[in-house]
Design a protein around this motif. Structure first.
Motif, PDB file in Angstrom:
ATOM      1  N   ARG A  20      -3.915   4.860  -6.159  1.00 45.36           N
ATOM      2  CA  ARG A  20      -3.110   5.449  -7.221  1.00 45.36           C
ATOM      3  C   ARG A  20      -1.604   5.284  -6.981  1.00 45.36           C
ATOM      4  NH1 ARG A  20      -5.828  10.494  -9.987  1.00 45.36           N
ATOM      5  NH2 ARG A  20      -4.771   9.359 -11.634  1.00 45.36           N
ATOM      6  N   LEU A  21      -1.210   4.059  -6.769  1.00 46.24           N
ATOM      7  CA  LEU A  21       0.192   3.755  -6.437  1.00 46.24           C
ATOM      8  C   LEU A  21       1.004   3.505  -7.710  1.00 46.24           C
ATOM      9  CD1 LEU A  21       1.440   1.533  -3.596  1.00 46.24           C
ATOM     10  CD2 LEU A  21       2.110   0.905  -5.904  1.00 46.24           C
ATOM     11  N   ASP A  22       2.175   4.115  -7.765  1.00 47.87           N
ATOM     12  CA  ASP A  22       3.113   3.904  -8.882  1.00 47.87           C
ATOM     13  C   ASP A  22       4.400   3.297  -8.344  1.00 47.87           C
ATOM     14  OD1 ASP A  22       1.887   5.141 -11.315  1.00 47.87           O
ATOM     15  OD2 ASP A  22       1.803   6.878  -9.980  1.00 47.87           O
ATOM     16  N   LEU A  23       4.935   2.298  -9.056  1.00 42.34           N
ATOM     17  CA  LEU A  23       6.172   1.666  -8.611  1.00 42.34           C
ATOM     18  C   LEU A  23       6.818   0.967  -9.801  1.00 42.34           C
ATOM     19  CD1 LEU A  23       7.948   0.789  -6.189  1.00 42.34           C
ATOM     20  CD2 LEU A  23       6.393  -1.122  -5.843  1.00 42.34           C
ATOM     21  N   GLU A  24       8.114   1.189  -9.973  1.00 47.18           N
ATOM     22  CA  GLU A  24       8.847   0.477 -11.040  1.00 47.18           C
ATOM     23  C   GLU A  24      10.008  -0.267 -10.423  1.00 47.18           C
ATOM     24  OE1 GLU A  24      10.077   2.613 -14.455  1.00 47.18           O
ATOM     25  OE2 GLU A  24       8.058   3.327 -14.901  1.00 47.18           O
ATOM     26  N   ILE A  25      10.143  -1.527 -10.768  1.00 45.19           N
ATOM     27  CA  ILE A  25      11.227  -2.338 -10.228  1.00 45.19           C
ATOM     28  C   ILE A  25      12.013  -2.938 -11.384  1.00 45.19           C
ATOM     29  CG2 ILE A  25      11.800  -4.296  -8.748  1.00 45.19           C
ATOM     30  CD1 ILE A  25       9.326  -3.765  -7.147  1.00 45.19           C
ATOM     31  N   ALA A  26      13.323  -2.754 -11.339  1.00 48.64           N
ATOM     32  CA  ALA A  26      14.174  -3.216 -12.444  1.00 48.64           C
ATOM     33  C   ALA A  26      14.433  -4.717 -12.319  1.00 48.64           C
ATOM     34  CB  ALA A  26      15.497  -2.458 -12.399  1.00 48.64           C
ATOM     35  N   THR A  34       7.797  -1.519   3.265  1.00 46.23           N
ATOM     36  CA  THR A  34       7.333  -1.437   4.643  1.00 46.23           C
ATOM     37  C   THR A  34       6.231  -0.379   4.733  1.00 46.23           C
ATOM     38  OG1 THR A  34       8.104  -1.331   6.941  1.00 46.23           O
ATOM     39  CG2 THR A  34       9.055   0.272   5.420  1.00 46.23           C
ATOM     40  N   GLY A  35       5.586  -0.301   5.889  1.00 45.16           N
ATOM     41  CA  GLY A  35       4.492   0.652   6.069  1.00 45.16           C
ATOM     42  C   GLY A  35       3.647   0.195   7.234  1.00 45.16           C
ATOM     43  N   PRO A  36       2.731   1.061   7.708  1.00 46.87           N
ATOM     44  CA  PRO A  36       1.958   0.717   8.896  1.00 46.87           C
ATOM     45  C   PRO A  36       1.119  -0.542   8.720  1.00 46.87           C
ATOM     46  CG  PRO A  36       1.358   2.911   8.035  1.00 46.87           C
ATOM     47  CD  PRO A  36       2.405   2.360   7.132  1.00 46.87           C
ATOM     48  N   SER A  37       0.873  -1.219   9.836  1.00 45.46           N
ATOM     49  CA  SER A  37       0.055  -2.431   9.786  1.00 45.46           C
ATOM     50  C   SER A  37      -1.329  -2.096   9.236  1.00 45.46           C
ATOM     51  CB  SER A  37      -0.060  -3.004  11.204  1.00 45.46           C
ATOM     52  OG  SER A  37      -0.786  -4.184  11.144  1.00 45.46           O
ATOM     53  N   GLY A  38      -1.794  -2.901   8.315  1.00 44.08           N
ATOM     54  CA  GLY A  38      -3.123  -2.699   7.733  1.00 44.08           C
ATOM     55  C   GLY A  38      -3.161  -1.707   6.588  1.00 44.08           C
ATOM     56  N   GLY A  40      -1.917  -2.064   3.529  1.00 46.57           N
ATOM     57  CA  GLY A  40      -2.179  -2.654   2.218  1.00 46.57           C
ATOM     58  C   GLY A  40      -0.981  -3.338   1.573  1.00 46.57           C
ATOM     59  N   LYS A  41       0.032  -3.677   2.352  1.00 45.91           N
ATOM     60  CA  LYS A  41       1.231  -4.321   1.779  1.00 45.91           C
ATOM     61  C   LYS A  41       0.900  -5.707   1.222  1.00 45.91           C
ATOM     62  CE  LYS A  41       3.278  -3.973   5.765  1.00 45.91           C
ATOM     63  NZ  LYS A  41       2.156  -3.308   6.490  1.00 45.91           N
ATOM     64  N   SER A  42       0.193  -6.509   2.038  1.00 44.61           N
ATOM     65  CA  SER A  42      -0.164  -7.857   1.556  1.00 44.61           C
ATOM     66  C   SER A  42      -1.123  -7.744   0.377  1.00 44.61           C
ATOM     67  CB  SER A  42      -0.816  -8.672   2.674  1.00 44.61           C
ATOM     68  OG  SER A  42       0.092  -8.839   3.731  1.00 44.61           O
ATOM     69  N   THR A  43      -2.013  -6.767   0.444  1.00 45.70           N
ATOM     70  CA  THR A  43      -2.951  -6.567  -0.667  1.00 45.70           C
ATOM     71  C   THR A  43      -2.186  -6.252  -1.952  1.00 45.70           C
ATOM     72  OG1 THR A  43      -4.590  -5.747   0.896  1.00 45.70           O
ATOM     73  CG2 THR A  43      -4.947  -5.202  -1.426  1.00 45.70           C
ATOM     74  N   ILE A 194      11.033   0.843   0.022  1.00 46.36           N
ATOM     75  CA  ILE A 194       9.861   1.654  -0.312  1.00 46.36           C
ATOM     76  C   ILE A 194       8.994   1.746   0.944  1.00 46.36           C
ATOM     77  CG2 ILE A 194       7.795   1.812  -1.783  1.00 46.36           C
ATOM     78  CD1 ILE A 194      10.187   1.705  -3.536  1.00 46.36           C
ATOM     79  N   VAL A 195       8.660   2.961   1.340  1.00 43.77           N
ATOM     80  CA  VAL A 195       7.806   3.145   2.512  1.00 43.77           C
ATOM     81  C   VAL A 195       6.412   3.533   2.027  1.00 43.77           C
ATOM     82  CG1 VAL A 195       7.496   4.368   4.694  1.00 43.77           C
ATOM     83  CG2 VAL A 195       9.816   3.932   3.821  1.00 43.77           C
ATOM     84  N   LEU A 196       5.424   2.757   2.465  1.00 46.61           N
ATOM     85  CA  LEU A 196       4.033   3.060   2.111  1.00 46.61           C
ATOM     86  C   LEU A 196       3.375   3.823   3.258  1.00 46.61           C
ATOM     87  CD1 LEU A 196       2.804  -0.341   0.574  1.00 46.61           C
ATOM     88  CD2 LEU A 196       3.799   1.631  -0.599  1.00 46.61           C
ATOM     89  N   GLY A 197       2.383   4.653   2.920  1.00 49.24           N
ATOM     90  CA  GLY A 197       1.658   5.431   3.933  1.00 49.24           C
ATOM     91  C   GLY A 197       0.427   4.675   4.404  1.00 49.24           C
ATOM     92  N   PRO A 198      -0.313   5.291   5.348  1.00 49.14           N
ATOM     93  CA  PRO A 198      -1.522   4.645   5.861  1.00 49.14           C
ATOM     94  C   PRO A 198      -2.576   4.444   4.772  1.00 49.14           C
ATOM     95  CG  PRO A 198      -1.225   6.847   6.821  1.00 49.14           C
ATOM     96  CD  PRO A 198      -0.037   6.589   5.956  1.00 49.14           C
ATOM     97  N   ARG A 199      -3.507   3.524   5.004  1.00 48.98           N
ATOM     98  CA  ARG A 199      -4.551   3.206   4.046  1.00 48.98           C
ATOM     99  C   ARG A 199      -5.475   4.409   3.832  1.00 48.98           C
ATOM    100  NH1 ARG A 199      -7.254  -0.166   7.075  1.00 48.98           N
ATOM    101  NH2 ARG A 199      -8.903   1.318   7.355  1.00 48.98           N
ATOM    102  N   PRO A 200      -5.937   4.689   2.640  1.00 43.24           N
ATOM    103  CA  PRO A 200      -5.577   4.032   1.380  1.00 43.24           C
ATOM    104  C   PRO A 200      -4.144   4.375   1.011  1.00 43.24           C
ATOM    105  CG  PRO A 200      -7.039   5.888   0.949  1.00 43.24           C
ATOM    106  CD  PRO A 200      -6.929   5.765   2.427  1.00 43.24           C
ATOM    107  N   THR A 201      -3.368   3.334   0.783  1.00 43.53           N
ATOM    108  CA  THR A 201      -1.918   3.531   0.745  1.00 43.53           C
ATOM    109  C   THR A 201      -1.392   3.915  -0.624  1.00 43.53           C
ATOM    110  OG1 THR A 201       0.124   2.605   1.610  1.00 43.53           O
ATOM    111  CG2 THR A 201      -1.136   1.162   0.179  1.00 43.53           C
ATOM    112  N   THR A 202      -0.257   4.584  -0.559  1.00 46.78           N
ATOM    113  CA  THR A 202       0.528   4.859  -1.753  1.00 46.78           C
ATOM    114  C   THR A 202       1.981   5.016  -1.300  1.00 46.78           C
ATOM    115  OG1 THR A 202       0.413   6.054  -3.837  1.00 46.78           O
ATOM    116  CG2 THR A 202       0.338   7.400  -1.834  1.00 46.78           C
ATOM    117  N   VAL A 203       2.909   5.181  -2.255  1.00 44.85           N
ATOM    118  CA  VAL A 203       4.326   5.292  -1.864  1.00 44.85           C
ATOM    119  C   VAL A 203       4.563   6.662  -1.240  1.00 44.85           C
ATOM    120  CG1 VAL A 203       6.696   5.386  -2.743  1.00 44.85           C
ATOM    121  CG2 VAL A 203       5.073   3.708  -3.678  1.00 44.85           C
TER     122      VAL A 203
END
Ligand SMILES: Nc1ncnc2c1ncn2[C@@H]1O[C@H](COP(=O)(O)OP(=O)(O)OP(=O)(O)O)[C@@H](O)[C@H]1O
Ligand SMILES: [Mg+2]
Length: 233
Positions: A20-26, A34-38, A40-43, A194-203
């Motif tokens: 349930r990740l929300d993100l808006e980029i202008a 960034t966020g912990p390895s694994g 979901g950043k590449s995902t 933007i810092v993401l949390g551990p999986r399952p990730t969100t902002v």
């Protein structure tokens, strides 16, 4: 908005990766992720590129070309530097001659003009990533996704390529989403981290970087912001 992600969930097999990740980029914004390895950043980047299916939510991106730069260079070993750079244009329908001529001019601008006839195995790692950055920006993208593109390079090569990306971004006015684990790189490059949390990730946190450009590595404003990103990782 250039990129709007609403309520995004992604699964890989039975694993919930993004929740349930929300993100808006202008348009034209440079956002670092960034966020912990694994986590979901590449995902997330793959989902934006349309390479993995969504389990829920939606991704709306501005129409136009997409540029991608990954951790490993992903060059075609049988093509020269010139023809690797031209490849993206050819895929978008340019004739070989037109693609080569535009690629040649662009390679001159990014400092690879002397190496157009080389093959990828004749380049240093820094030169290979320089070429992939050139290839990504050559298609005049509206959005560029970069997934830890400089993490395997030494500090000098990394700094040179960071400055190249900033220069190409400033000239093209495209939107950039850049994944990195390096605090300094995040704060040196981005308008917002933007810092993401551990999986399952969100902002988990957004850190605006309101420092004037060009930024000096190690200046006090940067150090303070690096600390605030570090605190929530
Ligand atoms: N093709 C795949 N098939 C199954 N699971 C996958 C696949 N790709 C990634 N995953 C899983 O998704 C999760 C997130 O992986 P991802 O590569 O997105 O993490 P990341 O945040 O980019 O990590 P890193 O910082 O180490 O690059 C991991 O648990 C990984 O095992
Ligand atoms: Mg990754």
């Amino acid at each position: 908005m250039s990129l709007v992600i609403r309520d995004l969930s992604v699964r890989r097999g039975d694993l919930a990766v993004i929740d349930r990740l929300d993100l808006e980029i202008a348009p034209g914004e440079f956002v670092a992720l960034t966020g912990p390895s694994g986590c979901g950043k590449s995902t997330l980047l793959n989902a934006i590129a349309g390479l993995v299916p969504l389990a829920g939510g939606a991704i709306e991106a501005e129409r136009g070309s997409l540029g991608c730069v990954f951790q490993r260079p992903m060059l075609l070993p049988w093509r020269t530097v010139l023809d690797n750079a031209a490849f993206g244009l050819e895929c978008r329908g340019a004739s070989v001659d037109d693609a080569r001529s535009r690629a040649r001019t662009f390679l001159e601008k990014v400092g690879l003009g002397r190496f157009t006839g080389y093959f990828p195995n004749e380049l240093s790692e820094g030169m290979k990533q320089r070429l992939t950055v050139a290839r990504a920006f050559l298609v005049e993208p509206r959005l560029v996704l970069m997934d830890e593109p400089f993490s395997s390079l030494d500090e000098t090569a990394r700094r040179e390529l960071q400055d190249l990306v900033l220069d190409l971004w400033a000239k093209s006015k495209c939107t950039v989403l850049f994944v990195s684990h390096y605090l300094e790189e995040l704060v040196y490059l981005a308008d917002r981290v933007i810092v993401l949390g551990p999986r399952p990730t969100t902002v988990v946190k957004t850190v605006p970087v309101q420092l004037r450009r060009p930024r000096g590595i190690g200046n006090e404003g940067m150090l303070g912001l690096m600390e605030s990103v570090q605190r929530c990782r």
